[in-house]
Design a protein around this motif. Sequence first.
Motif, PDB file in Angstrom:
ATOM      1  N   SER A 165       0.450  -1.104   0.166  1.00 60.18           N
ATOM      2  CA  SER A 165      -0.012  -0.164   0.108  1.00 60.18           C
ATOM      3  C   SER A 165       0.846   1.601   0.205  1.00 60.18           C
ATOM      4  O   SER A 165       0.747   2.543  -0.898  1.00 60.18           O
ATOM      5  CB  SER A 165      -0.959   0.096   1.267  1.00 60.18           C
ATOM      6  OG  SER A 165      -2.197  -0.836   1.306  1.00 60.18           O
ATOM      7  N   ILE A 166       2.152   0.943   0.372  1.00 57.90           N
ATOM      8  CA  ILE A 166       3.162   2.420   0.652  1.00 57.90           C
ATOM      9  C   ILE A 166       4.327   1.908  -0.252  1.00 57.90           C
ATOM     10  O   ILE A 166       4.749   2.958  -1.156  1.00 57.90           O
ATOM     11  CB  ILE A 166       3.428   2.588   1.905  1.00 57.90           C
ATOM     12  CG1 ILE A 166       3.692   3.645   2.531  1.00 57.90           C
ATOM     13  CG2 ILE A 166       4.731   1.272   2.719  1.00 57.90           C
ATOM     14  CD1 ILE A 166       4.158   4.256   3.334  1.00 57.90           C
ATOM     15  N   GLY A 167       4.261   0.885  -1.414  1.00 50.96           N
ATOM     16  CA  GLY A 167       4.972   0.940  -2.354  1.00 50.96           C
ATOM     17  C   GLY A 167       6.851  -0.028  -1.363  1.00 50.96           C
ATOM     18  O   GLY A 167       7.945   0.779  -2.196  1.00 50.96           O
ATOM     19  N   ALA A 168       6.220  -0.168  -0.680  1.00 47.30           N
ATOM     20  CA  ALA A 168       7.135  -0.904   0.199  1.00 47.30           C
ATOM     21  C   ALA A 168       7.594  -2.109  -0.486  1.00 47.30           C
ATOM     22  O   ALA A 168       6.945  -3.021  -1.422  1.00 47.30           O
ATOM     23  CB  ALA A 168       7.527  -1.357   1.408  1.00 47.30           C
ATOM     24  N   THR A 169       8.822  -2.945  -0.825  1.00 46.23           N
ATOM     25  CA  THR A 169       9.241  -4.517  -1.001  1.00 46.23           C
ATOM     26  C   THR A 169       9.171  -5.322   0.498  1.00 46.23           C
ATOM     27  O   THR A 169       9.051  -5.434   1.389  1.00 46.23           O
ATOM     28  CB  THR A 169      10.377  -4.684  -1.500  1.00 46.23           C
ATOM     29  OG1 THR A 169      11.085  -3.567  -2.704  1.00 46.23           O
ATOM     30  CG2 THR A 169      11.008  -5.601  -1.355  1.00 46.23           C
ATOM     31  N   THR A 170       9.217  -6.531  -0.418  1.00 42.92           N
ATOM     32  CA  THR A 170       8.373  -7.533   1.120  1.00 42.92           C
ATOM     33  C   THR A 170       8.845  -8.926   0.681  1.00 42.92           C
ATOM     34  O   THR A 170       9.568  -9.108  -0.544  1.00 42.92           O
ATOM     35  CB  THR A 170       7.215  -8.165   0.820  1.00 42.92           C
ATOM     36  OG1 THR A 170       5.361  -7.082   1.835  1.00 42.92           O
ATOM     37  CG2 THR A 170       6.878  -9.386   1.719  1.00 42.92           C
ATOM     38  N   LEU A 171       9.399  -8.942   1.431  1.00 46.12           N
ATOM     39  CA  LEU A 171      10.157 -10.541   1.499  1.00 46.12           C
ATOM     40  C   LEU A 171      10.040 -11.106   2.866  1.00 46.12           C
ATOM     41  O   LEU A 171       9.097 -11.117   3.792  1.00 46.12           O
ATOM     42  CB  LEU A 171      11.543 -10.572   2.462  1.00 46.12           C
ATOM     43  CG  LEU A 171      12.712  -9.417   1.456  1.00 46.12           C
ATOM     44  CD1 LEU A 171      13.961  -8.546   2.630  1.00 46.12           C
ATOM     45  CD2 LEU A 171      13.224  -9.522   0.365  1.00 46.12           C
ATOM     46  N   ILE A 172       8.968 -12.800   1.873  1.00 48.80           N
ATOM     47  CA  ILE A 172       8.534 -14.007   2.933  1.00 48.80           C
ATOM     48  C   ILE A 172       9.803 -15.269   2.661  1.00 48.80           C
ATOM     49  O   ILE A 172      10.014 -15.628   1.271  1.00 48.80           O
ATOM     50  CB  ILE A 172       7.585 -14.223   1.910  1.00 48.80           C
ATOM     51  CG1 ILE A 172       6.762 -12.751   1.751  1.00 48.80           C
ATOM     52  CG2 ILE A 172       6.650 -15.609   2.900  1.00 48.80           C
ATOM     53  CD1 ILE A 172       6.547 -12.770   3.606  1.00 48.80           C
ATOM     54  N   PRO A 173      10.056 -15.691   3.668  1.00 44.74           N
ATOM     55  CA  PRO A 173      11.115 -16.896   3.352  1.00 44.74           C
ATOM     56  C   PRO A 173       9.759 -17.908   2.838  1.00 44.74           C
ATOM     57  O   PRO A 173       8.660 -18.228   3.633  1.00 44.74           O
ATOM     58  CB  PRO A 173      10.515 -17.092   5.448  1.00 44.74           C
ATOM     59  CG  PRO A 173      10.614 -16.000   5.833  1.00 44.74           C
ATOM     60  CD  PRO A 173      10.304 -15.334   5.250  1.00 44.74           C
ATOM     61  N   ALA A 174      10.667 -18.331   2.024  1.00 38.63           N
ATOM     62  CA  ALA A 174      10.127 -19.814   1.331  1.00 38.63           C
ATOM     63  C   ALA A 174       9.071 -20.973   1.928  1.00 38.63           C
ATOM     64  O   ALA A 174      10.320 -21.060   3.650  1.00 38.63           O
ATOM     65  CB  ALA A 174      11.581 -20.202   0.442  1.00 38.63           C
ATOM     66  N   LEU A 175       8.623 -22.096   1.867  1.00 39.37           N
ATOM     67  CA  LEU A 175       8.080 -23.004   2.590  1.00 39.37           C
ATOM     68  C   LEU A 175       9.092 -23.615   3.480  1.00 39.37           C
ATOM     69  O   LEU A 175      10.738 -24.162   2.463  1.00 39.37           O
ATOM     70  CB  LEU A 175       7.291 -23.536   1.984  1.00 39.37           C
ATOM     71  CG  LEU A 175       6.296 -25.138   2.391  1.00 39.37           C
ATOM     72  CD1 LEU A 175       5.755 -24.597   3.692  1.00 39.37           C
ATOM     73  CD2 LEU A 175       5.775 -25.929   1.208  1.00 39.37           C
ATOM     74  N   GLY A 176       8.928 -23.928   4.635  1.00 41.29           N
ATOM     75  CA  GLY A 176      10.422 -25.435   4.749  1.00 41.29           C
ATOM     76  C   GLY A 176      11.829 -24.358   5.787  1.00 41.29           C
ATOM     77  O   GLY A 176      11.901 -25.071   6.404  1.00 41.29           O
ATOM     78  N   VAL A 177      11.609 -22.901   5.265  1.00 40.40           N
ATOM     79  CA  VAL A 177      12.650 -22.432   6.084  1.00 40.40           C
ATOM     80  C   VAL A 177      12.738 -22.434   7.293  1.00 40.40           C
ATOM     81  O   VAL A 177      11.739 -22.066   7.603  1.00 40.40           O
ATOM     82  CB  VAL A 177      12.726 -21.458   5.381  1.00 40.40           C
ATOM     83  CG1 VAL A 177      14.180 -20.433   6.659  1.00 40.40           C
ATOM     84  CG2 VAL A 177      13.407 -20.912   3.867  1.00 40.40           C
ATOM     85  N   PRO A 178      13.802 -22.996   8.061  1.00 44.23           N
ATOM     86  CA  PRO A 178      13.744 -23.072   9.646  1.00 44.23           C
ATOM     87  C   PRO A 178      14.478 -21.997   9.989  1.00 44.23           C
ATOM     88  O   PRO A 178      14.984 -21.128   9.496  1.00 44.23           O
ATOM     89  CB  PRO A 178      14.707 -23.784   9.946  1.00 44.23           C
ATOM     90  CG  PRO A 178      15.766 -23.926   8.757  1.00 44.23           C
ATOM     91  CD  PRO A 178      14.692 -23.663   7.724  1.00 44.23           C
ATOM     92  N   SER A 179      13.586 -21.269  11.835  1.00 45.91           N
ATOM     93  CA  SER A 179      13.508 -20.144  11.979  1.00 45.91           C
ATOM     94  C   SER A 179      15.234 -19.820  12.081  1.00 45.91           C
ATOM     95  O   SER A 179      15.350 -18.884  12.360  1.00 45.91           O
ATOM     96  CB  SER A 179      13.046 -20.010  13.536  1.00 45.91           C
ATOM     97  OG  SER A 179      11.306 -20.349  13.261  1.00 45.91           O
ATOM     98  N   SER A 180      16.117 -20.951  13.001  1.00 46.54           N
ATOM     99  CA  SER A 180      17.626 -20.350  12.795  1.00 46.54           C
ATOM    100  C   SER A 180      17.669 -19.607  12.072  1.00 46.54           C
ATOM    101  O   SER A 180      19.151 -19.165  11.455  1.00 46.54           O
ATOM    102  CB  SER A 180      18.509 -21.798  13.042  1.00 46.54           C
ATOM    103  OG  SER A 180      17.976 -22.997  11.885  1.00 46.54           O
ATOM    104  N   ALA A 181      17.402 -20.228  10.062  1.00 45.75           N
ATOM    105  CA  ALA A 181      17.747 -19.625   9.072  1.00 45.75           C
ATOM    106  C   ALA A 181      17.347 -18.112   8.713  1.00 45.75           C
ATOM    107  O   ALA A 181      18.302 -17.697   7.797  1.00 45.75           O
ATOM    108  CB  ALA A 181      17.921 -20.306   7.528  1.00 45.75           C
ATOM    109  N   LEU A 182      16.719 -17.026   9.283  1.00 39.42           N
ATOM    110  CA  LEU A 182      16.020 -16.134   9.016  1.00 39.42           C
ATOM    111  C   LEU A 182      17.211 -14.507   9.183  1.00 39.42           C
ATOM    112  O   LEU A 182      16.982 -13.793   8.556  1.00 39.42           O
ATOM    113  CB  LEU A 182      15.023 -16.022  10.034  1.00 39.42           C
ATOM    114  CG  LEU A 182      13.302 -17.243  10.008  1.00 39.42           C
ATOM    115  CD1 LEU A 182      12.562 -16.840  10.687  1.00 39.42           C
ATOM    116  CD2 LEU A 182      12.984 -16.741   8.384  1.00 39.42           C
ATOM    117  N   GLY A 183      17.655 -15.279  10.518  1.00 36.69           N
ATOM    118  CA  GLY A 183      18.931 -13.931  10.755  1.00 36.69           C
ATOM    119  C   GLY A 183      19.379 -14.459   9.858  1.00 36.69           C
ATOM    120  O   GLY A 183      19.761 -12.542   8.799  1.00 36.69           O
ATOM    121  N   ASN A 184      20.046 -15.081   9.119  1.00 33.58           N
ATOM    122  CA  ASN A 184      21.572 -14.826   8.109  1.00 33.58           C
ATOM    123  C   ASN A 184      20.697 -14.224   6.756  1.00 33.58           C
ATOM    124  O   ASN A 184      20.835 -13.377   5.616  1.00 33.58           O
ATOM    125  CB  ASN A 184      21.858 -16.418   7.446  1.00 33.58           C
ATOM    126  CG  ASN A 184      22.787 -16.430   8.677  1.00 33.58           C
ATOM    127  OD1 ASN A 184      23.461 -15.581   8.755  1.00 33.58           O
ATOM    128  ND2 ASN A 184      22.969 -17.566   9.192  1.00 33.58           N
TER     129      ASN A 184
END
Length: 495
Positions: free
Chosen positions: A220-239
């Motif tokens: 709605s404001i024109g920003a970019t969204t990043l969504i982790p792929a299916l199955g990505v573990p929480s431990s990988a989100l920081g990287n």
Amino acid sequence: MQFSVFDQGPPPPCPAPFNMAAYVLSHASALGDKTALEVVGGVRDVLTYRALYDRVTEVAGGLRAQGLSEGDRVLFRLGNTPDFPVAYLACIWAGLVPIPASSQLTVPEATDIASQTGPALILHQDGVSLPDHPAPVLTTLPQADPIPPVMGDPNRLAYIIFTSGTSGRPSGVRHAHRAIWARRMMWQGWYGLTPDDRMMHAGAFNWTYTLGTGLMDPWSIGATTLIPALGVPSSALGNLASEHDATIFAAAPGVYRQMLKSPLPPLPHLRLGLSAGESLPDALRTQWRTQTDTDIHEALGMSECSTFISGSPAMPAKAGTSGRPQQGRRIAVLEEGKPVPPDTPGLLAIHRDDPGLMLGYLGADLPGGDWFITADTVTMSADGDITYMGRNDDMMNAGGYRVSPLEVEAAFAGFQGMTDCAATAVEIKADTDIIALFYTADKPLPEEDLRTHAQALLARYKQPRLYIHRDTLPKGGNGKLNRRLLRDTFEAPDG
């Protein structure tokens, strides 16, 4: 005497005529090849604003080409893919009413939702349960020539979501097109959101927290969204957040807990974290601050009105509080329908004129009176700081999802050998709650049989993680289960 009523309203009125999806994509033409959505951590999938706009309008045309009429309902049995938000916007663009139900629902649960809503069409992907319902089923999103958005009254029905109610049966919540306009109050009241932000949301596409905070608001404001792929573990989100230059990170507290089990990488672009869905423990907030040098801003809300109380970069929440009512909100703390003095416990209430407040539940409009009264017990300071004290009922919280104990208990009705049961959330270690089922039977029942039974009838987040045999279950003088006593006297097993 001063009373606990905090008036931050009114917000700017919603334009008319209006279409929620057209509003969300209003920047798409000007932004063209700017990335709207990037799926990270797996097979890379990128949608530019131009591609998102084209896909939504072509799917909208394809849906109407199925012979659907304005106001028809479309039930989603879609997985965790970009098709979910595309179909959601396409339905609303075309004047249809999407029902974005969780992909985790079992056949009985999906059938119940279909019976309550009467969809004219079901969108389905492999691996997701289908309801026992006569509506036609499409296994791919239809496409045809683009159509213009169906404009109209901003107060008309836009979408239906389901939330666990105190009756034990999930309740359908009807929201108007104006609900997206009301979310503008979160941009500064919670996110500090700008068009330059890169919002990473750790939730699935089909979670309403992700749909709103992770997708609709950034677009709605024109920003970019990043969504982790299916199955990505929480431990990988920081990287992933570091690799993709995330400026805002949003998740439920349980995700933060998993991420912080290991040191996080440098996050030089990160400005803040967002948390919602359940209470954020102070220890997690402090640990995140120590590792990232950024704050997590928490929000309090509900399916009936999304998030309306929060801290923000411009006005962080005071220690121990959930924040303050966002600009444009009118909030009260009531006891027996009347405002209480400051710092006095009562039920949190939202003024019925809030543009984000639901139209009503399925088959029922909003009750009369000036205030919609929630089941959340809070206190409010004279300055408007809200301190959350817990639910006024027995609702459970599982990983950010509200779950009714009656729904879990109903799933075990008639289970062979079980004479009675009670579901409640119990604390197994500091700041970690899980769903437990206490039950009576002549002898302990095989846990494997109990788990198999739950898997067939309940979505994973609703399934008990502990099964505890008792000789009797505590009940009050009226025969009502005392779940609070079970919860308060529970002792976590060793190990």
